[in-house]
Write an enzyme that holds these catalytic residues in place. Sequence first.
Site, PDB file in Angstrom:
ATOM      1  N   ALA A   1      -8.560   9.616   7.059  1.00  7.39           N
ATOM      2  CA  ALA A   1      -8.406   8.425   6.221  1.00  7.39           C
ATOM      3  C   ALA A   1      -6.966   8.254   5.745  1.00  7.39           C
ATOM      4  O   ALA A   1      -6.085   9.069   6.044  1.00  7.39           O
ATOM      5  CB  ALA A   1      -9.363   8.514   5.042  1.00  7.39           C
ATOM      6  N   HIS A   2      -6.730   7.192   4.999  1.00  4.84           N
ATOM      7  CA  HIS A   2      -5.391   6.840   4.551  1.00  4.84           C
ATOM      8  C   HIS A   2      -4.786   7.895   3.632  1.00  4.84           C
ATOM      9  O   HIS A   2      -5.455   8.487   2.798  1.00  4.84           O
ATOM     10  CB  HIS A   2      -5.391   5.487   3.848  1.00  4.84           C
ATOM     11  CG  HIS A   2      -6.351   5.365   2.716  1.00  4.84           C
ATOM     12  ND1 HIS A   2      -6.007   5.590   1.418  1.00  4.84           N
ATOM     13  CD2 HIS A   2      -7.658   5.038   2.708  1.00  4.84           C
ATOM     14  CE1 HIS A   2      -7.060   5.389   0.649  1.00  4.84           C
ATOM     15  NE2 HIS A   2      -8.079   5.067   1.405  1.00  4.84           N
ATOM     16  N   ASN A   3      -3.499   8.148   3.845  1.00  3.33           N
ATOM     17  CA  ASN A   3      -2.710   9.062   3.018  1.00  3.33           C
ATOM     18  C   ASN A   3      -3.108  10.521   3.137  1.00  3.33           C
ATOM     19  O   ASN A   3      -2.662  11.349   2.339  1.00  3.33           O
ATOM     20  CB  ASN A   3      -2.741   8.631   1.543  1.00  3.33           C
ATOM     21  CG  ASN A   3      -2.042   7.306   1.324  1.00  3.33           C
ATOM     22  OD1 ASN A   3      -2.643   6.245   1.469  1.00  3.33           O
ATOM     23  ND2 ASN A   3      -0.766   7.350   1.022  1.00  3.33           N
TER      24      ASN A   3
ATOM     25  N   SER B   1      -6.241  10.648   0.959  1.00  2.32           N
ATOM     26  CA  SER B   1      -5.274  11.365   0.132  1.00  2.32           C
ATOM     27  C   SER B   1      -5.490  12.861   0.073  1.00  2.32           C
ATOM     28  O   SER B   1      -4.842  13.546  -0.723  1.00  2.32           O
ATOM     29  CB  SER B   1      -5.230  10.793  -1.298  1.00  2.32           C
ATOM     30  OG  SER B   1      -4.861   9.430  -1.257  1.00  2.32           O
TER      31      SER B   1
ATOM     32  N   ARG C   1      -3.773   4.145   8.563  1.00  4.42           N
ATOM     33  CA  ARG C   1      -2.460   4.063   7.935  1.00  4.42           C
ATOM     34  C   ARG C   1      -2.590   4.289   6.427  1.00  4.42           C
ATOM     35  O   ARG C   1      -3.665   4.102   5.846  1.00  4.42           O
ATOM     36  CB  ARG C   1      -1.818   2.709   8.215  1.00  4.42           C
ATOM     37  CG  ARG C   1      -2.530   1.521   7.580  1.00  4.42           C
ATOM     38  CD  ARG C   1      -1.743   0.217   7.841  1.00  4.42           C
ATOM     39  NE  ARG C   1      -1.438   0.061   9.229  1.00  4.42           N
ATOM     40  CZ  ARG C   1      -0.206   0.023   9.746  1.00  4.42           C
ATOM     41  NH1 ARG C   1       0.839   0.056   8.944  1.00  4.42           N
ATOM     42  NH2 ARG C   1      -0.016  -0.081  11.025  1.00  4.42           N
TER      43      ARG C   1
END
Lengths: 340, 340, 340
Positions: A241-243, A261, A220
């Site tokens: 991974a996140h974002n 990201s 998330r």
Amino acid sequence: MEFTLDQVASLLNGKVEGDGSKVVNRLDKIQEGKPGGISFLSNEKYENFIYETEASGVIVSENFQARKKIKATLIRVKDAYAGFTQILEAYAQFTKNSKSGIEEPSFIDPSSNIGTNFYRGAFSYIGKNNKIGDNVKIYPNVTIGDNVTIGDNCILHPGVKIANDVVIGSFCEFHSGAVIGSDGFGFAPLEDGTYKAIPQIGNVIIEDHVSIGANSTVDRATMGSTIIRRGAKIDNQVQIAHNVIIGENTVVAAQAGISGSTEIGKNCVIAGKAGIVGHLKIADKTTIGANTGISKSIVEPGQTLLGYMGFDLKLFLKSYAVFKNLPILQDRLRELEKKQ
Amino acid sequence: MEFTLDQVASLLNGKVEGDGSKVVNRLDKIQEGKPGGISFLSNEKYENFIYETEASGVIVSENFQARKKIKATLIRVKDAYAGFTQILEAYAQFTKNSKSGIEEPSFIDPSSNIGTNFYRGAFSYIGKNNKIGDNVKIYPNVTIGDNVTIGDNCILHPGVKIANDVVIGSFCEFHSGAVIGSDGFGFAPLEDGTYKAIPQIGNVIIEDHVSIGANSTVDRATMGSTIIRRGAKIDNQVQIAHNVIIGENTVVAAQAGISGSTEIGKNCVIAGKAGIVGHLKIADKTTIGANTGISKSIVEPGQTLLGYMGFDLKLFLKSYAVFKNLPILQDRLRELEKKQ
Amino acid sequence: MEFTLDQVASLLNGKVEGDGSKVVNRLDKIQEGKPGGISFLSNEKYENFIYETEASGVIVSENFQARKKIKATLIRVKDAYAGFTQILEAYAQFTKNSKSGIEEPSFIDPSSNIGTNFYRGAFSYIGKNNKIGDNVKIYPNVTIGDNVTIGDNCILHPGVKIANDVVIGSFCEFHSGAVIGSDGFGFAPLEDGTYKAIPQIGNVIIEDHVSIGANSTVDRATMGSTIIRRGAKIDNQVQIAHNVIIGENTVVAAQAGISGSTEIGKNCVIAGKAGIVGHLKIADKTTIGANTGISKSIVEPGQTLLGYMGFDLKLFLKSYAVFKNLPILQDRLRELEKKQ
């Protein structure tokens, strides 16, 4: 699932040559055909196998002319490959849609809604305030958290875990053991050398027609959303991974990893074990080779990269060819130095 | 979870400018703000977004001076970032602790003890002779074997598997699909080319404040213990083999792998996809770059290593720069040879 | 499980020196011995530890002569290592076979058969038309699909998922979270840039004495079978794609990945994180080093390969040694050029 070859021919609008009453229950490669199986011959390279195959039936094209005697029953259709694909899909469709109804015990919180024509396997868990569409198959031992949205025609294979707040479109498939919406890996270093967890309160958005492989993980977002866009296909044991944002129709092969990201464009191909560091942008139609590391953004679309710190495929292969010769190169340099 | 902006301001000892009766239920990045969300402005680089954001409220610092008109309600606090973090943590705390009690069916052997204020999700399994502390959340489809000890305030997300004899401290978090205490990979070759399994009878010890990522695996020791020390943070899909020791506050990023009996020091950072061979010692404060292979012990603390067979970061980058030029280098060498 | 040292000595036909009434319930390494544990001394290098160990008992060989006083009770046997291994196996056997019977709730379709002396843990799921042999242990939260065959003496650890049509031999062990028979990663590109899933209707065949590690994934064949032959040992987080064949007694270490339709020979060793591209043949007795990439078939048996695009181990190490010196090599070349 058993059919006579006559039934198969009828499905394909084909013409039977030989015994159409033979029963088949399996699709075989022609070189591995066994009684009870049906194969196809499309590529000329495989023609020799049709004279030896033990498959009960073989689908061939209208204009196929046998050079020797064939033991198998033939089904002649306009295009053998298309015909076989039609059976393949019918077969797969049949298998995938065979489950329906509720197996007990299973768990659904009364605040959650699920559409029509669903399958909820035993030991599947559906938490609070979930909105789940029609024709969704939830296999045994799946866990769905709270406030999750799932569109129509999705399949969640055994042991899939969907965490809170995840939003999933239609026609998505999650293979066994996939984890969607686990916490991003965010820890702030403190002065004493310890780390403090940064709350990960974003979610994951998965658009339509996405496939996620077995034991893959999609974290998330810290805030906002990790997004996998329409039509993206993710293989097994991939880490997202996140974002991260994965663009439309981008393919990510097994064991690749994409750090936080990073934004991947549309129609990219990321090969197995590739790794991309965080906070990058990868242009559309980029191809990243197997086990390639990417540490800089890729601006120009359509490039192919390879290598430990990936650069242009052809240049990498040239450099690697010299790398294999380095000891000889070193010797030649020494020879020259001696002559000075 | 819905709050008015007045309520948020009251929590933060802040001052409202604008409509404090607006309701928010979400935290947004300022550049992605939408009605119903609350954002913050701390970094000047993002100032332009505050004039365009559709977020209902924005937390700003006391001394922030607007240069244009702002649509959002402002909440002025001493330090905008600290204020936002406070909400972030309150939000996450609220979400994580929302589950309690027992969902049925779940399984606990009568010989096992669990403390107060726990959550045991449906289809969670707790075997024999387990000692589990207070405030522990065991999510659905978790399996805990026999003779396991778990301290206070631990969270086991859906589908986590804890094998027999594992010892876990307090304030640990295990993300979905993590496997703790699977057998080490130990097989003795026999004369006929087959292998015989070496019984893996050790255990895993996980100290306090450890986090283990989704689908990561930590093998039990052949004998003795595989140990993850206090404060270590392990990301998703990390493999930790039998008899490994991970030092205090060491961070291991996604898809890294550490082979059997290797001992990692304190406060190390091991980046994604790094691999460390077995029976090594890695000094404290070592940084190992992404996809780096380590095949020798690292004795001197504080080094940074990179590369297929990792060595000093700066030297590696220099060598890799020449690697990219190798074909040209080779041509230059040929030129020199011709001139002899 | 507690025994007196007298009982242990009796099991091993050994002779007690010291207090045989002491109770042990644990096997310890001699350097980590604690009261209640039993150790062994076989390798002379460890002799010093026997004078300091706090283990309650130590197994030593008949001809061991102590140079100092020993606190622990000794058990003299013909061969200390063999004696210890005997206990190790008895211990492991005891632990692994301790589960039996049915824990409720568990799910088995009435069309499936399971042999005698089985364990079916709570929340385990067995679908339709499965044939499962004798002495099979199915741990909690395991999911077995339809039309699966499992031989005798197999162990399925918690959370294992076996998909439809998989065929498993005898004496196989599947560690937690392993996924067998997930769909192969096959998608046909369409003209508009989207992908269409190619139905994966083959299966997985796993022969006798195979071990599959935690969270590993083995995909089903597109058509035909993905095959893991007798005696192969697969570690954690390994990815085996569709239509791969792994030869007899081949060992694959953690996080390795083998792409579609590749055929690995017998008695190969594939180290951790190695990656092999699709449609290759790897000769028998090939050793592939850690993180090595293989992009061409290996024809000659018995080779050892290493490197990003793996080649002969010794040549790779020589090239890598020069790679580390490349900046110096470049400087030397410049010097020579200046002198021209």
